[in-house]
Design a protein around this motif. Structure first.
Motif, short mmCIF file in Angstrom:
data_model
loop_
_atom_site.label_atom_id
_atom_site.label_comp_id
_atom_site.label_asym_id
_atom_site.label_seq_id
_atom_site.Cartn_x
_atom_site.Cartn_y
_atom_site.Cartn_z
N VAL A 1 0.88 -1.17 0.00
CA VAL A 1 0.00 0.00 0.00
C VAL A 1 0.91 1.22 0.00
N PRO A 2 0.66 2.12 -0.94
CA PRO A 2 1.56 3.28 -1.00
C PRO A 2 1.44 4.12 0.29
N ALA A 3 2.55 4.55 0.76
CA ALA A 3 2.58 5.39 1.96
C ALA A 3 2.23 6.83 1.58
N LEU A 4 1.55 7.50 2.47
CA LEU A 4 1.22 8.91 2.22
C LEU A 4 2.43 9.75 2.59
N ALA A 5 2.77 10.62 1.70
CA ALA A 5 3.88 11.52 1.96
C ALA A 5 3.44 12.50 3.07
N PRO A 6 4.39 13.11 3.75
CA PRO A 6 4.00 14.03 4.84
C PRO A 6 3.05 15.13 4.37
N TRP A 7 3.24 15.67 3.18
CA TRP A 7 2.36 16.74 2.71
C TRP A 7 0.95 16.21 2.42
N ALA A 8 0.86 14.93 1.97
CA ALA A 8 -0.45 14.35 1.72
C ALA A 8 -1.21 14.19 3.03
N THR A 9 -0.52 13.84 4.09
CA THR A 9 -1.16 13.70 5.40
C THR A 9 -1.66 15.06 5.90
N ILE A 10 -0.87 16.08 5.71
CA ILE A 10 -1.26 17.44 6.13
C ILE A 10 -2.46 17.90 5.31
N GLY A 11 -2.42 17.61 3.98
CA GLY A 11 -3.53 18.02 3.11
C GLY A 11 -4.81 17.30 3.48
N LEU A 12 -4.73 16.00 3.77
CA LEU A 12 -5.90 15.23 4.16
C LEU A 12 -6.46 15.76 5.48
N GLY A 13 -5.59 16.07 6.41
CA GLY A 13 -6.03 16.63 7.70
C GLY A 13 -6.75 17.95 7.51
N ALA A 14 -6.22 18.80 6.64
CA ALA A 14 -6.83 20.11 6.38
C ALA A 14 -8.20 19.94 5.73
N LEU A 15 -8.32 19.00 4.80
CA LEU A 15 -9.60 18.75 4.13
C LEU A 15 -10.65 18.27 5.14
N LEU A 16 -10.27 17.38 5.99
CA LEU A 16 -11.20 16.90 7.02
C LEU A 16 -11.61 18.03 7.96
N ALA A 17 -10.68 18.89 8.30
CA ALA A 17 -10.99 20.03 9.17
C ALA A 17 -11.99 20.95 8.49
N LEU A 18 -11.82 21.23 7.21
CA LEU A 18 -12.75 22.11 6.48
C LEU A 18 -14.14 21.48 6.41
N LEU A 19 -14.19 20.19 6.13
CA LEU A 19 -15.48 19.52 6.05
C LEU A 19 -16.18 19.53 7.42
N GLY A 20 -15.42 19.32 8.45
CA GLY A 20 -15.98 19.34 9.80
C GLY A 20 -16.49 20.73 10.14
N ARG A 21 -15.79 21.75 9.74
CA ARG A 21 -16.19 23.14 10.00
C ARG A 21 -17.46 23.47 9.26
N GLN A 22 -17.57 23.02 7.99
CA GLN A 22 -18.78 23.26 7.20
C GLN A 22 -19.98 22.58 7.87
N ARG A 23 -19.77 21.46 8.40
CA ARG A 23 -20.85 20.72 9.05
C ARG A 23 -21.29 21.44 10.34
N LEU A 24 -20.33 21.95 11.06
CA LEU A 24 -20.66 22.70 12.28
C LEU A 24 -21.43 23.97 11.95
N ARG A 25 -21.14 24.65 10.89
CA ARG A 25 -21.85 25.87 10.51
C ARG A 25 -23.29 25.55 10.19
N ARG A 26 -23.54 24.46 9.54
CA ARG A 26 -24.92 24.11 9.18
C ARG A 26 -25.74 23.83 10.44
N ARG A 27 -25.14 23.23 11.42
CA ARG A 27 -25.86 22.91 12.64
C ARG A 27 -26.15 24.17 13.45
N THR A 28 -25.24 25.03 13.46
CA THR A 28 -25.41 26.22 14.27
C THR A 28 -26.21 27.27 13.52
N GLY A 29 -26.22 27.23 12.30
CA GLY A 29 -26.81 28.28 11.51
C GLY A 29 -28.15 28.07 11.15
#
Length: 162
Positions: free
Chosen positions: A134-162
């Motif tokens: 299984v190909p290993a994720l490069a360090p930048w891919a891990t950071i990018g994936l973490g950032a994407l998940l954070a953005l999606l989580g933030r969008q979800r929180l806005r819908r609940r609160t808004g």
């Protein structure tokens, strides 16, 4: 003997030879047989070829009692004959003799050959399969994936609160 002259009554020594072309064949191969048919005056006379059209019988046998025969004829002025025995003989050791068809007492020496079964090798085994890493994720891919998940989580929180 009737009106025959003395020279026409000279006994002849008849001979037939046999050559087996291949001492070992497979069940899928034919066997080539050939020889020469001759006559000679007794006492070391010169051999002369038997005429074209002289019939030669080839008798094939195996120790278990199977036998078969085929005929051929002398071709040309050299006394030569040949025969191709068809493929499909069962495995085993065969003996064969040639004889003059109209004088069966005149026979060649015994020829022999062996038929072997055709051995078909089994197909080769398939090549071994090697597990793919299984190909290993490069360090930048891990950071990018973490950032994407954070953005999606933030969008979800806005819908609940808004």
């Amino acid at each position: 003997m009737g009106g025959a002259t003395a020279s026409a009554c000279i006994p002849q020594t008849l001979a037939v030879t046999l050559a087996v072309q291949a001492p070992l064949i497979t069940t899928a191969q034919t066997q080539e047989l050939s020889g020469i048919a001759t006559s000679a005056a007794p006492g070391g006379g010169v051999s002369t070829p038997l005429p074209p059209g002289t019939t030669i019988t080839l008798q094939l046998s195996v120790p278990d009692g199977f036998s078969a025969s085929q005929t051929t004829t002398v071709i040309g002025s050299s006394g030569a004959y040949s025969l191709t025995w068809p493929a499909g003989l069962a495995p085993g050791s065969y003996e064969i003799i040639a004889l003059l068809s109209d004088q069966p007492g005149v026979q060649s020496s015994v020829g022999s050959f062996t038929v072997q079964a055709v051995v078909v090798p089994p197909p080769p085994p398939p090549p071994p399969t090697t597990p793919q890493a299984v190909p290993a994720l490069a360090p930048w891919a891990t950071i990018g994936l973490g950032a994407l998940l954070a953005l999606l989580g933030r969008q979800r929180l806005r819908r609940r609160t808004g």
